[in-house]
Structure formats: structure tokens, C-alpha cells
Write a protein that holds these residues in place. Structure first.
Motif, PDB file in Angstrom:
ATOM      1  N   GLN A  78       1.262   7.081   9.527  1.00  0.00           N
ATOM      2  CA  GLN A  78       1.690   8.488   9.492  1.00  0.00           C
ATOM      3  C   GLN A  78       3.172   8.560   9.119  1.00  0.00           C
ATOM      4  O   GLN A  78       4.046   8.485   9.964  1.00  0.00           O
ATOM      5  CB  GLN A  78       1.412   9.127  10.869  1.00  0.00           C
ATOM      6  N   PRO A  79       3.431   8.679   7.802  1.00  0.00           N
ATOM      7  CA  PRO A  79       4.820   8.774   7.358  1.00  0.00           C
ATOM      8  C   PRO A  79       5.408  10.163   7.629  1.00  0.00           C
ATOM      9  O   PRO A  79       4.738  11.170   7.423  1.00  0.00           O
ATOM     10  CB  PRO A  79       4.726   8.509   5.856  1.00  0.00           C
ATOM     11  N   MET A  80       6.668  10.181   8.067  1.00  0.00           N
ATOM     12  CA  MET A  80       7.356  11.459   8.302  1.00  0.00           C
ATOM     13  C   MET A  80       7.991  11.955   7.002  1.00  0.00           C
ATOM     14  O   MET A  80       8.328  13.138   6.884  1.00  0.00           O
ATOM     15  CB  MET A  80       8.476  11.293   9.337  1.00  0.00           C
ATOM     16  N   SER A  81       8.252  11.032   6.073  1.00  0.00           N
ATOM     17  CA  SER A  81       8.897  11.374   4.794  1.00  0.00           C
ATOM     18  C   SER A  81       8.477  10.310   3.785  1.00  0.00           C
ATOM     19  O   SER A  81       7.889   9.296   4.160  1.00  0.00           O
ATOM     20  CB  SER A  81      10.422  11.345   4.969  1.00  0.00           C
ATOM     21  N   ARG A  82       8.823  10.550   2.512  1.00  0.00           N
ATOM     22  CA  ARG A  82       8.554   9.570   1.438  1.00  0.00           C
ATOM     23  C   ARG A  82       7.119   9.028   1.463  1.00  0.00           C
ATOM     24  O   ARG A  82       6.895   7.830   1.271  1.00  0.00           O
ATOM     25  CB  ARG A  82       9.543   8.401   1.515  1.00  0.00           C
ATOM     26  N   SER A  83       6.156   9.918   1.659  1.00  0.00           N
ATOM     27  CA  SER A  83       4.760   9.444   1.670  1.00  0.00           C
ATOM     28  C   SER A  83       4.381   8.894   0.298  1.00  0.00           C
ATOM     29  O   SER A  83       3.504   8.033   0.180  1.00  0.00           O
ATOM     30  CB  SER A  83       3.810  10.560   2.103  1.00  0.00           C
ATOM     31  N   GLU A  84       5.064   9.376  -0.755  1.00  0.00           N
ATOM     32  CA  GLU A  84       4.746   8.872  -2.109  1.00  0.00           C
ATOM     33  C   GLU A  84       5.108   7.390  -2.241  1.00  0.00           C
ATOM     34  O   GLU A  84       4.385   6.622  -2.901  1.00  0.00           O
ATOM     35  CB  GLU A  84       5.433   9.718  -3.209  1.00  0.00           C
ATOM     36  N   THR A  85       6.202   6.975  -1.605  1.00  0.00           N
ATOM     37  CA  THR A  85       6.597   5.561  -1.660  1.00  0.00           C
ATOM     38  C   THR A  85       5.521   4.707  -0.993  1.00  0.00           C
ATOM     39  O   THR A  85       5.161   3.636  -1.472  1.00  0.00           O
ATOM     40  CB  THR A  85       7.946   5.357  -0.929  1.00  0.00           C
ATOM     41  N   LEU A  86       5.013   5.207   0.135  1.00  0.00           N
ATOM     42  CA  LEU A  86       3.978   4.467   0.863  1.00  0.00           C
ATOM     43  C   LEU A  86       2.683   4.395   0.046  1.00  0.00           C
ATOM     44  O   LEU A  86       2.094   3.321  -0.113  1.00  0.00           O
ATOM     45  CB  LEU A  86       3.726   5.123   2.221  1.00  0.00           C
ATOM     46  N   ARG A  87       2.217   5.545  -0.502  1.00  0.00           N
ATOM     47  CA  ARG A  87       0.947   5.520  -1.259  1.00  0.00           C
ATOM     48  C   ARG A  87       1.057   4.593  -2.458  1.00  0.00           C
ATOM     49  O   ARG A  87       0.126   3.855  -2.770  1.00  0.00           O
ATOM     50  CB  ARG A  87       0.561   6.938  -1.710  1.00  0.00           C
ATOM     51  N   GLN A  88       2.214   4.625  -3.149  1.00  0.00           N
ATOM     52  CA  GLN A  88       2.385   3.757  -4.318  1.00  0.00           C
ATOM     53  C   GLN A  88       2.362   2.286  -3.897  1.00  0.00           C
ATOM     54  O   GLN A  88       1.743   1.452  -4.546  1.00  0.00           O
ATOM     55  CB  GLN A  88       3.720   4.082  -5.028  1.00  0.00           C
ATOM     56  N   TYR A  89       3.020   1.993  -2.774  1.00  0.00           N
ATOM     57  CA  TYR A  89       3.031   0.611  -2.280  1.00  0.00           C
ATOM     58  C   TYR A  89       1.597   0.151  -1.977  1.00  0.00           C
ATOM     59  O   TYR A  89       1.191  -0.950  -2.347  1.00  0.00           O
ATOM     60  CB  TYR A  89       3.907   0.493  -1.021  1.00  0.00           C
ATOM     61  N   LEU A  90       0.844   1.000  -1.316  1.00  0.00           N
ATOM     62  CA  LEU A  90      -0.529   0.645  -0.943  1.00  0.00           C
ATOM     63  C   LEU A  90      -1.365   0.365  -2.196  1.00  0.00           C
ATOM     64  O   LEU A  90      -2.080  -0.642  -2.276  1.00  0.00           O
ATOM     65  CB  LEU A  90      -1.167   1.775  -0.123  1.00  0.00           C
ATOM     66  N   ALA A  91      -1.256   1.258  -3.192  1.00  0.00           N
ATOM     67  CA  ALA A  91      -2.043   1.098  -4.427  1.00  0.00           C
ATOM     68  C   ALA A  91      -1.658  -0.178  -5.170  1.00  0.00           C
ATOM     69  O   ALA A  91      -2.514  -0.836  -5.765  1.00  0.00           O
ATOM     70  CB  ALA A  91      -1.848   2.314  -5.328  1.00  0.00           C
ATOM     71  N   ASP A  92      -0.388  -0.547  -5.119  1.00  0.00           N
ATOM     72  CA  ASP A  92       0.094  -1.717  -5.879  1.00  0.00           C
ATOM     73  C   ASP A  92      -0.138  -3.034  -5.145  1.00  0.00           C
ATOM     74  O   ASP A  92       0.112  -4.103  -5.702  1.00  0.00           O
ATOM     75  CB  ASP A  92       1.615  -1.598  -6.134  1.00  0.00           C
ATOM     76  N   ASN A  93      -0.540  -2.973  -3.893  1.00  0.00           N
ATOM     77  CA  ASN A  93      -0.558  -4.208  -3.097  1.00  0.00           C
ATOM     78  C   ASN A  93      -1.882  -4.504  -2.396  1.00  0.00           C
ATOM     79  O   ASN A  93      -1.913  -5.151  -1.349  1.00  0.00           O
ATOM     80  CB  ASN A  93       0.588  -4.167  -2.068  1.00  0.00           C
ATOM     81  N   GLY A  94      -2.972  -4.008  -2.957  1.00  0.00           N
ATOM     82  CA  GLY A  94      -4.284  -4.406  -2.454  1.00  0.00           C
ATOM     83  C   GLY A  94      -4.759  -3.665  -1.222  1.00  0.00           C
ATOM     84  O   GLY A  94      -5.573  -4.187  -0.450  1.00  0.00           O
ATOM     85  N   TYR A  95      -4.261  -2.447  -1.041  1.00  0.00           N
ATOM     86  CA  TYR A  95      -4.756  -1.604   0.058  1.00  0.00           C
ATOM     87  C   TYR A  95      -5.481  -0.399  -0.539  1.00  0.00           C
ATOM     88  O   TYR A  95      -5.214   0.017  -1.670  1.00  0.00           O
ATOM     89  CB  TYR A  95      -3.610  -1.085   0.919  1.00  0.00           C
ATOM     90  N   CYS A  96      -6.343   0.195   0.265  1.00  0.00           N
ATOM     91  CA  CYS A  96      -7.094   1.358  -0.181  1.00  0.00           C
ATOM     92  C   CYS A  96      -7.069   2.428   0.915  1.00  0.00           C
ATOM     93  O   CYS A  96      -7.299   2.106   2.089  1.00  0.00           O
ATOM     94  CB  CYS A  96      -8.526   0.895  -0.460  1.00  0.00           C
ATOM     95  N   ILE A  97      -6.783   3.658   0.547  1.00  0.00           N
ATOM     96  CA  ILE A  97      -6.821   4.751   1.537  1.00  0.00           C
ATOM     97  C   ILE A  97      -8.287   5.140   1.719  1.00  0.00           C
ATOM     98  O   ILE A  97      -8.944   5.564   0.765  1.00  0.00           O
ATOM     99  CB  ILE A  97      -5.997   5.967   1.063  1.00  0.00           C
ATOM    100  N   THR A  98      -8.806   4.986   2.936  1.00  0.00           N
ATOM    101  CA  THR A  98     -10.220   5.282   3.169  1.00  0.00           C
ATOM    102  C   THR A  98     -10.403   6.681   3.773  1.00  0.00           C
ATOM    103  O   THR A  98     -11.503   7.222   3.777  1.00  0.00           O
ATOM    104  CB  THR A  98     -10.835   4.235   4.122  1.00  0.00           C
ATOM    105  N   ARG A  99      -9.321   7.243   4.307  1.00  0.00           N
ATOM    106  CA  ARG A  99      -9.385   8.583   4.873  1.00  0.00           C
ATOM    107  C   ARG A  99      -7.964   9.133   4.872  1.00  0.00           C
ATOM    108  O   ARG A  99      -7.015   8.396   5.143  1.00  0.00           O
ATOM    109  CB  ARG A  99      -9.904   8.481   6.308  1.00  0.00           C
TER     110      ARG A  99
END
Ligand SMILES: C[S@@+](CC[C@H](N)C(=O)[O-])C[C@H]1O[C@@H](n2cnc3c(N)ncnc32)[C@H](O)[C@@H]1O
Length: 232
Positions: free
Chosen positions: A121-142
């Protein structure tokens, strides 16, 4: 035992913690999340960690007041440095910036083990987190939005996997199309970016301003897709 009320942010995360989960709460501060889960019988034990002594002492106090101190392992450390992969299957990291959350995951590659569920649960810069997840083998499931003290925050459930995100999804969420707060969230993002563009016009390099304009265009596109119900 006194009553413990969770904030809407933490309540949503608590709802997503599976029954019997082996949880670590990173940046626990008052330890409200693990204490609430223990008091409600959703988990049997937890690890609560924090970078600073003060918050960890507050965490102990909450555990003591609610009679569950013995069920929590309190660890003073940065991120997941003092948690071992075999100890947990659920990692909660809430109330920090998206950049910090990404750094914590980067330092703990075992969070990509297939059994691992991450509740972020990011308080800010959620875009940095989503980009990191997409680039590093993670998937948002919900993903779900929650309004807390007048601000809308995203909560993400993440597991190991592949995902491709458009620029709009990086900035405004992957699985939010049917979320009741989605329209408010995307409009607020567009207005914030337009304000930044107006402030930077003529002051920042043209390339940087153009990049922000591209983000706004992709958000307007995503908003249309959400309205017409033809994407995630
Ligand atoms: C705003 S509080 C969030 C508390 C709770 N998780 C919540 O969401 O309400 C942030 C906490 O994270 C801790 N923190 C910040 N960076 C950290 C890091 N890299 N590793 C562990 N804890 C961290 C801070 O000391 C603070 O107690």
C-alpha cells in the motif's frame, strides 16, 4: 482487552490476509495490523518489523495492551533484512512511498517465491512501484482503491509472475476498472499532472514536460477504456 479500530487502509489489507497466514508486517509502527489479525483469530503468530526503535516500542505496547505480545516477533531492521523466506508466506508493506517499497522488495528477491503473497500500500509514487513490479517478475493479482482521511490510496496484492502495463496503467492502476473510486482517482491524477505541467512549462526541459503530457494523454485514454468497459 480494549477495542482496536483499523484505518480503512489497514482494514482492506487485513481483509486480504488469508486465514492462518504466516505474516510479516514491514514498517509496522504501532503494529495495529498484526495485533488486529491476532485478536480476531485470523493469524496465530506474526513478525512485526520496523527500521526505528520508537515505532517498534509502540508496536510492543499495542501487543501488550491487547494481550498478544507473546505471539509477535518484534524485529528492529530495514525492510525484510531480518525475515527469512521459510518464516512467512504473506508480506505486508503499508504506509510508505512506492519507491521505498520497491527498494525493500529489491533487497529481498525471495519475495518472488511462488508461495509468497505481497500486500502493498504505497502512500505516494505508486507508479514507481507498479513499474518496478512489471520490470522485475511480479504480477498484480488484485488492486483496489480505498479512501482514507480524504485521500484515495491503491492497495495491491502481488505475486510472482508476468505482467505488461501501459503507461496509463503504470500511473493509475492495473485492475481498477470496476472500482467505485476509479473515476475520482484518475481525475485527481490528471489534474495533479496538469498542474505540474503548468508549473514546469518554460522552466523545465521541454522533453520532461512532453513526457508528462504523454502520461496525461495515456490517462485520458485509460479513462475512456474504463468508461466503456473494454480493458482491465
Ligand atoms: C507511516 S508508518 C506506517 C505504519 C503502518 N504500516 C501503516 O500503514 O499505518 C511508516 C513506518 O515505516 C517505517 N519504515 C520506513 N522505512 C522503512 C524501511 N525501509 N524498513 C522498515 N521500516 C521502515 C517507519 O519507521 C514507520 O514506523
Amino acid at each position: 482487552m480494549t477495542n482496536l479500530e483499523l484505518s480503512p487502509r489497514l482494514h482492506l489489507i487485513a481483509d486480504w490476509v488469508p486465514q492462518g497466514a504466516r505474516l510479516v508486517d514491514v514498517g509496522t509502527d504501532h503494529a495495529y495490523l498484526p495485533v488486529w489479525l491476532l485478536v480476531h483469530g485470523k493469524i496465530d503468530r506474526a513478525i512485526a518489523s520496523d527500521l526505528r526503535k520508537g515505532p517498534l516500542e509502540r508496536a510492543r505496547q499495542t501487543g501488550r495492551i491487547h494481550g498478544v505480545e507473546e505471539k509477535i516477533s518484534f524485529r528492529l531492521c530495514g525492510g525484510l533484512d531480518a525475515t527469512k523466506v521459510h518464516e512467512v508466506d504473506t508480506v505486508a508493506i503499508a504506509g510508505m512511498g512506492g519507491e521505498t517499497i520497491a527498494q525493500i522488495l529489491q533487497a529481498a528477491p525471495w519475495t518472488k517465491e511462488p508461495q509468497m503473497r505481497l500486500l502493498l500500500q504505497p502512500m505516494s509514487r505508486s507508479e514507481t512501484l507498479r513499474q518496478y513490479l512489471a520490470d522485475n517478475g511480479y504480477c498484480i493479482t488484485r488492486e483496489q482503491l480505498v479512501a482514507d482521511r480524504g485521500v484515495v490510496y491503491p492497495v495491491l496484492e502481488v505475486m510472482a509472475g508476468e505482467m505488461k502495463l501501459t503507461l496509463g496503467q503504470v500511473y493509475c492502476g492495473y485492475l481498477l476498472q470496476k472500482d467505485p473510486l476509479a473515476e475520482r482517482y484518475i481525475i485527481e491524477k490528471i489534474l495533479q499532472l496538469q498542474q505540474i505541467i503548468a508549473q514546469r512549462k518554460g522552466r523545465a526541459p521541454q522533453q520532461a514536460v512532453d513526457a508528462l503530457r504523454d502520461v496525461v494523454a495515456s490517462l485520458l485514454e485509460l479513462r475512456e477504456e474504463w468508461r466503456h468497459g473494454n480493458t482491465t
